[in-house]
Design an enzyme around this catalytic site. Structure first.
Site, PDB file in Angstrom:
ATOM      1  N   GLU A   1      -1.533  -9.289   3.284  1.00 60.30           N
ATOM      2  CA  GLU A   1      -1.610  -9.994   4.650  1.00 60.30           C
ATOM      3  C   GLU A   1      -2.873 -10.327   5.262  1.00 60.30           C
ATOM      4  OE1 GLU A   1      -1.597  -5.382   5.529  1.00 60.30           O
ATOM      5  OE2 GLU A   1      -0.849  -6.896   4.050  1.00 60.30           O
TER       6      GLU A   1
ATOM      7  N   HIS B   1      -3.697  -5.144   0.354  1.00 55.41           N
ATOM      8  CA  HIS B   1      -3.115  -5.753   1.659  1.00 55.41           C
ATOM      9  C   HIS B   1      -3.117  -7.316   1.558  1.00 55.41           C
ATOM     10  CE1 HIS B   1      -2.521  -2.159   3.852  1.00 55.41           C
ATOM     11  NE2 HIS B   1      -3.564  -1.494   3.297  1.00 55.41           N
TER      12      HIS B   1
ATOM     13  N   CYS C   1       0.902  -1.001  -0.056  1.00 58.84           N
ATOM     14  CA  CYS C   1       0.032   0.007   0.028  1.00 58.84           C
ATOM     15  C   CYS C   1       0.637   1.339   0.196  1.00 58.84           C
ATOM     16  CB  CYS C   1      -0.921  -0.025   1.399  1.00 58.84           C
ATOM     17  SG  CYS C   1      -2.274   1.099   0.999  1.00 58.84           S
TER      18      CYS C   1
END
Length: 541
Positions: free
Chosen positions: A515, A513, A379
């Site tokens: 994750e 993102h 990001c």
């Protein structure tokens, strides 16, 4: 028929209600049941989207674009069940709903009160959007005794009464502290916490007792006696060396067995081989790798909870222990990056907001690019890497982001329009901050022959976003001419999603993102590849 399990906490916060709920969900799932997990948050913010990460921790984002509490990340990682907007609600959202109904005239002139209007709205949330789940595990945030949590406790009390013990149960997490001067464990905090809970009309069916050492049978019997429970329903919740040991530890202490006993269910023993495999990989890795995380919210590591777990998952996939070196990016604005990054095997720059620390992140990206150290920009970390390349490769000396104010070359700028489903979303600089970003899952097309296409093993992906600034497509050609490849784009070809440097061992920036979708049994391919590249780099040193 869905059964409801309500998880509350007492004595102090941060005992691990979210992990306990997630672990129970995993255990019931391993016994063959279909589960769903939810979180009730007492604070008055509508959602955590506008809260400081150093106060609240990370904001977890769902596929459908909800900004939620970080515990929903635990729920997804432990059960693999994708969370939805309907799985997290705050007092702010409940009160907003009630007030909107009052303004609309839905209450037909009645005096609007906490009971029944607010509690009814909470019960509606708890019981809505279920699709044949065997269990709904609902965590109540905060600590019993907090003023803010009283409407939620009253609502679940009412639900427990309406559903009956055949379809509801209450689990209470408390602290059993060790007092060094006395040389013993003290059960009084747990007794008082249960008394507080009983004061609002809830009697716990199971007690989870957090402690840093084993609780003797005598202490368990004492707690059971004072709290009107069977000793078997007093479950020790001991400290463990990895959170992935929690489901195993709870099963060994009989937590899921007691839940099944309460509901009079005959169920197979849970299959926990996968959990044992993950724990063994964490405890006995074949190698080590050092990763520097250059961020701006390092004062509270919960700000990067999903990120830390995703890196651990990447380590599990590579049978390696990932050692994280958390570095405040502002340091690089006072000191040379080389003093802090020289010995690391990989550099990750995560998301963030605002100008503070941005030049430090740019310095970290430059160090990784020039020194050939694996770099992963997420990001904001991707945006800073693009600005670094614009300044030092393309010669655009005044490259910057409009997030920090007007600039001569806005390589990163505010998104004002994008496509979501079949609709066009529009924003301006004067839009509200809350809930106005590009949020949730969006598709991305990967360039043929790119490194990311090879990592994913496919050309079309979907990832979760949370940002309002975007790399300016007008600079794409100039940047690609100096070696920065735009290898992932939105389906309409307007929004850059991924950049990479083909001539670098591993240099990838992503606007989304990743994750948020990584799990211990299914590590995200980007984190798996990043850790593999870092291991290769460590072998070259």
């Amino acid at each position: 028929m869905t059964r409801f399990i309500f998880v509350t906490g007492g004595v102090v916060s941060s005992l691990g209600k979210g992990l306990s709920a997630a672990a129970l969900g995993a255990l019931l799932q391993a016994r063959g049941f279909k589960v769903r997990l939810r979180k009730l948050d007492p604070y008055l913010n509508v959602d955590p989207g506008t809260m400081s990460p150093t106060q609240h921790g990370e904001v977890y984002v769902t596929d459908d674009g909800a900004e939620t509490d970080l515990d929903l990340g635990h729920y997804e990682r432990f059960t693999g069940v994708a969370s939805r907007r309907s799985d997290n609600v705050t007092s702010g959202r409940i009160y907003s709903t009630v007030i909107a109904r009052e303004r609309h005239g839905d209450y037909l002139g009645a005096t609007v009160q906490v009971i029944p209007h607010v509690t009814d709205a909470i019960k509606e949330f708890v019981t809505a959007d279920l699709h044949g789940e065997d269990f709904l595990i609902c965590e109540v945030g905060g600590t019993v005794g907090d003023i803010e949590s009283l409407p939620f406790l009253e609502a679940i009390r009412q639900l427990g009464n309406e559903l009956g013990p055949e379809r509801s149960m209450f689990v209470h997490l408390t602290l059993v502290p060790w007092i060094p001067s006395a040389g013993e464990l003290k059960t009084k905090p747990t007794q008082h916490s249960v008394k507080e809970l009983q004061g609002v009309g809830i009697r716990p069916d199971i007690l989870l007792c957090r402690c840093d050492r084993p609780i003797s049978p005598e202490s368990r019997r004492k707690i059971a006696l004072f709290c009107n429970l069977r000793p078997e329903a007093v479950i020790p919740a001991l400290d463990v060396d990895t959170i992935y040991q929690v489901p195993i530890a709870y099963h060994e202490q009989g937590f899921d067995t007691e839940v099944c006993r309460h509901f009079k269910l005959e169920a197979k023993e849970p299959a926990l081989a996968n959990w044992h495999h993950v724990v063994n990989r964490v405890r006995e890795p074949e190698s080590n790798v050092q990763i520097a995380v250059v961020g701006k919210y390092t004062a509270l590591l919960d700000s990067y909870k999903s990120l830390a777990e995703a890196l651990t998952h990447g380590g599990i996939a590579n049978n390696a222990k990932v050692k994280l070196n958390w570095i405040d990016s502002e340091i690089f604005e006072r000191e040379d990056a080389v003093y802090h990054l020289e010995d690391v095997n990989g550099i990750l720059v995560p998301g963030g907001f605002g100008e503070r620390g941005s030049e430090g992140k740019i310095a970290a990206a430059r160090f990784a690019r020039e020194r050939k150290v694996p770099y992963f920009g997420i990001c904001f970390g991707m945006q800073m890497a693009v600005i670094e390349a614009a300044r030092h490769l393309a010669g655009i000396e005044k490259a910057g982001s409009t997030e920090f104010g007007p600039c001569a070359d806005p390589v990163v700028g505010l998104m004002t329009e994008w496509v979501k489903g079949n609709q066009v979303e529009r924003r301006t600089s004067n839009s509200d901050l809350g809930g106005t970003m590009r949020l949730g899952a969006y598709d991305c097309n990967l360039a043929e022959g790119s490194q990311v296409a090879d990592i994913y093993g496919k050309r079309h992906i979907s990832e979760r976003h949370r940002h309002r600034y975007e790399v300016n497509i007008n600079y794409k050609d100039r940047l690609e001419q100096v070696g920065l490849r735009f290898s992932g784009m939105s389906p309409d070809g307007v929004l850059p999603e991924i950049v990479e440097i083909p001539e670098h061992p591993w240099f990838i920036g992503v606007q989304f993102h990743p994750e948020l979708k990584s799990k211990p049994f299914d590590p995200h391919p980007l984190f798996t590849s990043f850790i593999h590249a870092a291991l290769e780099q460590s072998r070259l040193v």
